[in-house]
Design a protein around this motif. Structure first.
Motif, PDB file in Angstrom:
ATOM      1  N   GLY A  30     -19.066  31.764 -32.788  1.00 14.72           N
ATOM      2  CA  GLY A  30     -18.354  30.730 -32.024  1.00 14.72           C
ATOM      3  C   GLY A  30     -18.791  30.747 -30.572  1.00 14.72           C
ATOM      4  N   GLY A  31     -19.221  29.583 -30.087  1.00 11.68           N
ATOM      5  CA  GLY A  31     -19.770  29.509 -28.728  1.00 11.68           C
ATOM      6  C   GLY A  31     -18.894  28.777 -27.745  1.00 11.68           C
ATOM      7  N   GLY A  68     -14.167  31.574 -25.486  1.00 14.08           N
ATOM      8  CA  GLY A  68     -13.938  32.929 -25.988  1.00 14.08           C
ATOM      9  C   GLY A  68     -15.247  33.606 -26.339  1.00 14.08           C
ATOM     10  N   ARG A  91     -21.925  26.639 -34.675  1.00 15.07           N
ATOM     11  CA  ARG A  91     -22.264  25.609 -35.667  1.00 15.07           C
ATOM     12  C   ARG A  91     -22.285  24.195 -35.096  1.00 15.07           C
ATOM     13  N   SER A  92     -21.640  23.977 -33.942  1.00 12.47           N
ATOM     14  CA  SER A  92     -21.631  22.621 -33.363  1.00 12.47           C
ATOM     15  C   SER A  92     -22.393  22.628 -32.048  1.00 12.47           C
ATOM     16  N   GLY A 115     -18.085  24.832 -27.103  1.00 13.20           N
ATOM     17  CA  GLY A 115     -17.002  24.724 -28.071  1.00 13.20           C
ATOM     18  C   GLY A 115     -16.180  23.453 -27.908  1.00 13.20           C
ATOM     19  N   ALA A 145     -13.561  23.284 -26.342  1.00 10.80           N
ATOM     20  CA  ALA A 145     -13.099  23.233 -24.950  1.00 10.80           C
ATOM     21  C   ALA A 145     -13.965  22.284 -24.134  1.00 10.80           C
ATOM     22  N   CYS A 183     -10.669  20.198 -23.699  1.00  7.67           N
ATOM     23  CA  CYS A 183     -10.272  20.473 -22.322  1.00  7.67           C
ATOM     24  C   CYS A 183     -11.069  19.630 -21.310  1.00  7.67           C
ATOM     25  N   THR A 201      -0.745  18.442 -24.953  1.00  6.67           N
ATOM     26  CA  THR A 201      -1.819  17.482 -25.258  1.00  6.67           C
ATOM     27  C   THR A 201      -1.274  16.058 -25.330  1.00  6.67           C
ATOM     28  N   GLU A 215      -0.275  14.865 -21.752  1.00  6.73           N
ATOM     29  CA  GLU A 215      -1.429  14.603 -20.881  1.00  6.73           C
ATOM     30  C   GLU A 215      -2.151  13.314 -21.279  1.00  6.73           C
ATOM     31  N   ASN A 253      -9.428  27.948 -36.928  1.00  6.96           N
ATOM     32  CA  ASN A 253     -10.607  27.891 -37.808  1.00  6.96           C
ATOM     33  C   ASN A 253     -10.864  29.301 -38.353  1.00  6.96           C
ATOM     34  N   GLY A 280      -9.574  34.081 -28.316  1.00 11.63           N
ATOM     35  CA  GLY A 280      -9.401  32.635 -28.193  1.00 11.63           C
ATOM     36  C   GLY A 280      -8.407  32.051 -29.172  1.00 11.63           C
ATOM     37  N   PRO A 285      -3.085  29.513 -26.222  1.00  7.13           N
ATOM     38  CA  PRO A 285      -4.203  28.584 -26.393  1.00  7.13           C
ATOM     39  C   PRO A 285      -4.677  27.926 -25.098  1.00  7.13           C
ATOM     40  N   PHE A 326      -1.763  18.628 -16.843  1.00  8.77           N
ATOM     41  CA  PHE A 326      -2.426  17.668 -15.958  1.00  8.77           C
ATOM     42  C   PHE A 326      -1.828  16.271 -16.101  1.00  8.77           C
TER      43      PHE A 326
HETATM   44  C1  LIG Z   1      -6.704  18.082 -25.471  1.00  6.01           C
HETATM   45  C2  LIG Z   1      -6.770  19.516 -24.994  1.00  6.01           C
HETATM   46  C3  LIG Z   1      -6.865  19.778 -23.651  1.00  6.01           C
HETATM   47  C4  LIG Z   1      -6.948  21.103 -23.200  1.00  6.01           C
HETATM   48  N1  LIG Z   1      -7.002  21.340 -21.859  1.00  6.01           N
HETATM   49  C5  LIG Z   1      -7.072  22.610 -21.416  1.00  6.01           C
HETATM   50  C6  LIG Z   1      -7.097  22.890 -20.027  1.00  6.01           C
HETATM   51  O1  LIG Z   1      -7.006  21.988 -19.206  1.00  6.01           O
HETATM   52  N2  LIG Z   1      -7.204  24.167 -19.611  1.00  6.01           N
HETATM   53  C7  LIG Z   1      -7.286  25.207 -20.511  1.00  6.01           C
HETATM   54  O2  LIG Z   1      -7.390  26.378 -20.084  1.00  6.01           O
HETATM   55  N3  LIG Z   1      -7.256  24.974 -21.846  1.00  6.01           N
HETATM   56  C8  LIG Z   1      -7.150  23.717 -22.311  1.00  6.01           C
HETATM   57  N4  LIG Z   1      -7.093  23.467 -23.649  1.00  6.01           N
HETATM   58  C9  LIG Z   1      -7.188  24.604 -24.594  1.00  6.01           C
HETATM   59  C10 LIG Z   1      -8.650  25.012 -24.770  1.00  6.01           C
HETATM   60  O3  LIG Z   1      -9.440  23.901 -25.127  1.00  6.01           O
HETATM   61  C11 LIG Z   1      -8.752  26.092 -25.841  1.00  6.01           C
HETATM   62  O4  LIG Z   1      -7.836  27.116 -25.534  1.00  6.01           O
HETATM   63  C12 LIG Z   1     -10.167  26.637 -25.903  1.00  6.01           C
HETATM   64  O5  LIG Z   1     -11.014  25.679 -26.453  1.00  6.01           O
HETATM   65  C13 LIG Z   1     -10.241  27.918 -26.747  1.00  6.01           C
HETATM   66  O6  LIG Z   1     -11.554  28.400 -26.725  1.00  6.01           O
HETATM   67  P1  LIG Z   1     -12.175  29.092 -28.004  1.00  6.01           P
HETATM   68  O7  LIG Z   1     -13.460  29.692 -27.569  1.00  6.01           O
HETATM   69  O8  LIG Z   1     -11.178  29.964 -28.652  1.00  6.01           O
HETATM   70  O9  LIG Z   1     -12.414  27.919 -29.051  1.00  6.01           O
HETATM   71  P2  LIG Z   1     -13.302  26.597 -29.026  1.00  6.01           P
HETATM   72  O10 LIG Z   1     -13.466  26.047 -27.679  1.00  6.01           O
HETATM   73  O11 LIG Z   1     -12.678  25.739 -30.072  1.00  6.01           O
HETATM   74  O12 LIG Z   1     -14.718  27.088 -29.547  1.00  6.01           O
HETATM   75  C14 LIG Z   1     -14.874  27.599 -30.840  1.00  6.01           C
HETATM   76  C15 LIG Z   1     -16.286  27.346 -31.312  1.00  6.01           C
HETATM   77  O13 LIG Z   1     -16.499  28.050 -32.532  1.00  6.01           O
HETATM   78  C16 LIG Z   1     -17.334  27.269 -33.364  1.00  6.01           C
HETATM   79  N5  LIG Z   1     -17.173  27.727 -34.740  1.00  6.01           N
HETATM   80  C17 LIG Z   1     -16.068  27.662 -35.515  1.00  6.01           C
HETATM   81  N6  LIG Z   1     -16.301  28.242 -36.699  1.00  6.01           N
HETATM   82  C18 LIG Z   1     -17.581  28.683 -36.676  1.00  6.01           C
HETATM   83  C19 LIG Z   1     -18.393  29.370 -37.598  1.00  6.01           C
HETATM   84  N7  LIG Z   1     -17.956  29.738 -38.808  1.00  6.01           N
HETATM   85  N8  LIG Z   1     -19.661  29.661 -37.247  1.00  6.01           N
HETATM   86  C20 LIG Z   1     -20.131  29.302 -36.022  1.00  6.01           C
HETATM   87  N9  LIG Z   1     -19.409  28.644 -35.114  1.00  6.01           N
HETATM   88  C21 LIG Z   1     -18.133  28.349 -35.426  1.00  6.01           C
HETATM   89  C22 LIG Z   1     -16.856  25.853 -33.119  1.00  6.01           C
HETATM   90  O14 LIG Z   1     -17.885  24.931 -33.454  1.00  6.01           O
HETATM   91  C23 LIG Z   1     -16.568  25.880 -31.623  1.00  6.01           C
HETATM   92  O15 LIG Z   1     -17.706  25.465 -30.900  1.00  6.01           O
HETATM   93  C24 LIG Z   1      -6.978  22.171 -24.132  1.00  6.01           C
HETATM   94  C25 LIG Z   1      -6.873  21.895 -25.506  1.00  6.01           C
HETATM   95  C26 LIG Z   1      -6.749  20.586 -25.933  1.00  6.01           C
HETATM   96  C27 LIG Z   1      -6.610  20.311 -27.404  1.00  6.01           C
END
Ligand SMILES: Cc1cc2nc3c(=O)[nH]c(=O)nc-3n(C[C@H](O)[C@H](O)[C@H](O)COP(=O)(O)OP(=O)(O)OC[C@H]3O[C@@H](n4cnc5c(N)ncnc54)[C@H](O)[C@@H]3O)c2cc1C
Length: 488
Positions: free
Chosen positions: A12-13, A16, A36-37, A41, A43, A48, A212, A215, A299, A335, A342, A376
């Motif tokens: 996951g990129g 986190g 994978r995408s 991520g 985010a 975000c 969400t 906002e 996920n 993450g 979250p 926000f």
């Molecule tokens: C609308 C919205 C607005 C937000 N605004 C804010 C904000 O203003 N400030 C803030 O701090 N947070 C905000 N958040 C929360 C923030 O987006 C998340 O907390 C953050 O994305 C978590 O990061 P992450 O690395 O855990 O996951 P993600 O950002 O979801 O990244 C996970 C990655 O893992 C990849 N993945 C999944 N499964 C696999 C697999 N099997 N193999 C390879 N890759 C995989 C996915 O493709 C994805 O790229 C917001 C959330 C939402 C929904």
């Protein structure tokens, strides 16, 4: 074994994952990120970053309608509402998606220059320290559901196996959808699908009044849409400071948003070019588009967690301790897939803590009491540390002072009519334990309170620090001064 002799695979990129990868590379480990995408991520690509960019556009538009209150008139021109200044949603979305892609490219460059290898594909655990990657690309942004592991990855090129001393799972979460409200990507939408809209919704129904939902309801209202916000609770933003949420709800209503409280959506259906939301009490609400903002699900399926014996909660989140360890040695998680808090900032911190712990570097366990967060909307709501609920329900012995921003000279000059600062100090010691700021750029104003909480400053240390005159932060110092009197 030193960090330099160790290998780390991150699945996951997002924040986190990539922040952990950068931290591990800095410590000298050999690091691979499986994504994978797209890097950054959800985010960066769909959640975000795009939502904050949309809100920036809405806030910019709002300045036109606020102009008349400070004596500015657009001679011969129109203001929003007169159909003169309008948001061209295709231009707005194109800018947002390009901005997100540019940030994703920046992250790719940072990883490359740190010597991190990136493998494009879906990863899963297949044994201790072993990760299988099905090579390929899943839908990036633009509303496609992420392909499940081994599912519809495009550009697939078989699979490969990676070995690592440490595995970090940072696979994030995705929008929850209801069986009775299936997104079609056109009019019934998740927040990951709105970036493809080619016309501004005439009447957007937002289902869910958490962060969400609130906002995005604010953003589309600001862009000129009619908005109905459906909230199953007594007020919007049910998990937030009640005083703050009440201010935001009042502003929403004053600006023309329809807020339906105590109204739970049961189903959403298409009716030609409209959508109809049926509430559980039988009422129906019609609009041009519906946006589902009813939470996220992690996920965590098809990652080989069960086979590896990794403990997962009933909600599907990976269970971790404060240094991001799972119950299986050598496997960490960070993450949204852990459900700890979250936020992108927390995901990044969990990832950095995980690799520092795994590679033997000095590490302080995650402390949620110090997390600053922001909603926000306009006004913004920023919070840190203990909450009013903690005090009211007896978990924290502290006193509160709340000062409205309408008394603040800078706020008057800037025509700020809504908002307040609230500071909490422990009884007896007068140590600042938390605070709330509701106002423009509250996200910036919360930092001094966060510093005070993190460093256990007392109200006298806080209020004897110079603030600029006139400034909003003057109200923070004044609240601390007043707490000196009452926090015994
Ligand atoms: C609308 C919205 C607005 C937000 N605004 C804010 C904000 O203003 N400030 C803030 O701090 N947070 C905000 N958040 C929360 C923030 O987006 C998340 O907390 C953050 O994305 C978590 O990061 P992450 O690395 O855990 O996951 P993600 O950002 O979801 O990244 C996970 C990655 O893992 C990849 N993945 C999944 N499964 C696999 C697999 N099997 N193999 C390879 N890759 C995989 C996915 O493709 C994805 O790229 C917001 C959330 C939402 C929904």
């Amino acid at each position: 074994m030193s960090a330099a002799d160790r290998s780390v695979v991150v699945i996951g990129g997002g924040p986190g994952g990539y922040e952990a990868a950068l931290g591990a590379a800095q410590l000298g480990a050999e690091v691979t990120v499986v994504e994978r995408s797209g890097l950054g991520g959800a985010a960066v690509l769909t959640d975000c970053v795009p939502s904050k960019a949309l809100i920036a556009t809405a806030d910019f538009m709002d300045r036109f309608s606020a102009a008349k209150h400070i004596g500015v008139h657009f001679d011969g021109a129109h203001v929003p509402g007169d159909q003169g200044v309008t948001a061209h949603i295709t231009d707005v979305n194109a800018r947002i998606l390009e901005l997100a892609r540019a940030q994703s490219r920046d992250i790719a460059e940072r990883l490359e220059s740190a010597g991190v290898e990136v493998v494009q594909g879906a990863g899963r655990l297949v044994g201790p320290g072993r990760v299988e990657v099905v090579v390929g690309v899943a839908g990036v942004a633009s509303g496609e559901e992420p392909a499940p592991h081994g599912g519809d990855l495009t550009d697939g090129g078989g699979s490969q196996e990676l070995e690592a001393d440490v595995v970090l799972i940072a696979t994030g979460a995705r929008p929850r959808v209801m069986d009775t409200a299936v997104p079609d990507g056109e009019r019934i939408l998740t927040w990951q699908q709105i970036w493809d809209l080619e016309e501004l919704p005439e009447h957007l129904i937002v289902i869910g009044s958490g962060v969400t939902g609130a906002e995005l309801a604010h953003a589309y209202l600001g862009l000129g849409c009619a908005v109905t916000l459906i909230s199953s609770r007594d007020r919007v933003l049910p998990g937030e400071d009640a005083d703050a949420a009440n201010v935001v709800e009042e502003v929403f209503r004053r600006r023309g948003m329809t807020v339906l409280n105590r109204s739970r959506a049961g189903a959403v259906r298409r009716d030609g070019d409209s959508v109809v939301v049926t509430l559980e009490d039988g009422r129906e609400v019609s609009g041009s588009h519906a946006l589902l903002a009813v939470g996220s699900i992690p996920n965590t399926t098809d990652l080989g967690l069960e086979e590896a014996g990794i403990a997962v909660s009933r909600s599907g989140h990976i269970e971790v301790d404060r240094v991001s360890r799972t119950n299986v040695p050598g496997v960490y998680a960070a993450g949204d897939c852990t459900g700890v808090f979250p936020l992108a900032s927390v995901a990044a911190m969990q990832g950095r803590i995980a690799v520092a712990h795994a590679l033997g570097d000095a590490v302080a366990p995650l402390s949620l009491g110090r997390v600053s967060s922001n909603i926000f909307t306009d006004p913004e709501i920023a919070t840190v540390g203990a909450s009013q609920a903690d005090i009211d329900e007896g978990r924290v012995d502290a006193r509160a002072v709340m000062l409205p921003l309408t008394k603040n000279p800078r706020a008057k000059m800037q025509n700020v009519s809504d908002g307040f600062v609230k500071l909490f100090a422990r009884s007896g010691s007068h140590t600042i334990v938390g605070g709330v700021v509701v106002g423009p750029r509250a996200s910036e104003l919360i930092f001094p309170i966060a510093l005070a909480v993190a460093n256990r400053l007392n109200v006298d240390q806080f209020s004897s620090t110079f603030t600029v005159y006139p400034s909003m932060s003057g109200s923070l110092a004044e609240a601390a001064r007043q707490l000196h009197e009452i926090a015994d």
